[in-house]
Enzyme design. Structure first.
Site, PDB file in Angstrom:
ATOM      1  N   GLY A 104       0.825  -1.211   0.000  1.00 22.12           N
ATOM      2  CA  GLY A 104       0.000   0.000   0.000  1.00 22.12           C
ATOM      3  C   GLY A 104       0.855   1.255   0.000  1.00 22.12           C
ATOM      4  O   GLY A 104       0.460   2.296  -0.522  1.00 22.12           O
ATOM      5  N   GLU A 111      10.628  -4.432   0.701  1.00 20.04           N
ATOM      6  CA  GLU A 111      10.066  -5.084   1.896  1.00 20.04           C
ATOM      7  C   GLU A 111      10.154  -6.600   1.776  1.00 20.04           C
ATOM      8  O   GLU A 111      10.473  -7.300   2.743  1.00 20.04           O
ATOM      9  CB  GLU A 111       8.607  -4.658   2.087  1.00 20.04           C
ATOM     10  CG  GLU A 111       8.460  -3.217   2.534  1.00 20.04           C
ATOM     11  CD  GLU A 111       7.024  -2.727   2.559  1.00 20.04           C
ATOM     12  OE1 GLU A 111       6.757  -1.753   3.270  1.00 20.04           O
ATOM     13  OE2 GLU A 111       6.154  -3.304   1.870  1.00 20.04           O
TER      14      GLU A 111
END
Ligand code: 5RP
Length: 262
Positions: A104, A111
């Protein structure tokens, strides 16, 4: 900082505050991206300052790197460490198996690299992020700009053979231009409503030319720390089955922070 936090911020803070208890002196640590992860970075900086923790941290985005270094946390490039003890990051959704939707905040590629290269991943989230089945949150897919419309068409075609409820794909914009990730890629958001088989979808998406990575994190997360607006926190460990409920004193502790911006 004396302004009253919203219940959502209190929930994020409570989860973040509990998560940094898992950090030990000398650790190599992955720092996630997003508003919940930003709380975690602030809580971590507080421990570094008061306890003199010696940490080697890798950030999953430029903005996390800037926040962490600004607060006195040592951040190094991923290639300096190669492997990490622990990563703490937020998520957009998590299911009962601790499979996740992330991205998001458009940082899913770094990540995923950082979380995959960690002995353990802890997800910190407010209770609203918990779902029975993934897919209500649009699934971010990072694609290279060259031929992105072809990649989008290939994704749409592929979705027809998969167990999803909806098949809308849209390019993420930053005002009127395509949003660019830290790696210079674009993000396609897949509005699927329900993902029947996340593992299969994750594998199939990554076989499409032009797709760099997708935001499904399958079998990567070990522990979820779920915060509530009243400071109650639940910790769930998928490997040991451990469930712990604790209460964080949100009102007292948030006053140590001067900067609320993500
Ligand atoms: C960024 C992410 C974030 O972890 C996710 O979007 C959750 O963000 P927030 O904590 O602000 O709700 O995946 O790419």
């Amino acid at each position: 900082m004396t302004a009253e936090l919203s219940p959502m911020d209190k929930a994020k803070y409570a989860a973040a505050r509990r998560s940094v208890d898992f950090v030990e002196d000398g650790m190599k640590l992955g720092l996630g991206t997003g508003s919940t992860a930003a709380w975690m970075v602030r809580c971590l900086a507080e421990r570094v300052k008061t306890e003199g923790l010696k940490l080697t941290c890798v950030a999953t985005s430029r903005r996390t790197a800037e926040l962490a270094t600004g607060l006195g946390i040592r951040v190094v490039p991923m290639d300096d460490v190669k492997w990490l003890d622990l990563t703490i990051d937020g998520a957009d959704e998590f299911d009962p198996h601790l499979n996740l939707i992330k991205g998001g905040g458009a940082a899913l590629l770094q990540e995923k690299i950082v979380a995959t290269a960690s002995d353990r991943m802890i997800v910190i989230a407010d209770a609203a992020k918990e779902v029975a089945q993934l897919g209500a949150f649009p699934l971010p897919v990072e694609v290279i700009p060259f031929g992105w419309q072809t990649t989008k068409a290939l994704i749409e075609e592929t979705l027809y053979s998969l167990d999803v409820l909806n098949r809308e794909v849209s390019l993420r914009l930053d005002r009127d231009k395509p949003l660019k990730t830290d790696e210079g890629h674009y993000i396609l958001d897949l509005n699927l409503k329900r993902i029947g088989n996340p593992r299969q979808l994750a594998l199939v998406l990554n076989q499409i030319p032009g797709v760099v990575e997708n935001g499904l994190f399958i079998d990567i997360c070990d522990i979820v720390v779920i915060g509530n607006g009243d400071g109650r926190v639940t910790v769930r460990d998928i490997n040991s089955g451990m469930v712990e409920d604790v209460a964080i004193d949100v009102a007292q502790t948030v006053n140590i922070f001067a900067d609320l911006g993500d």
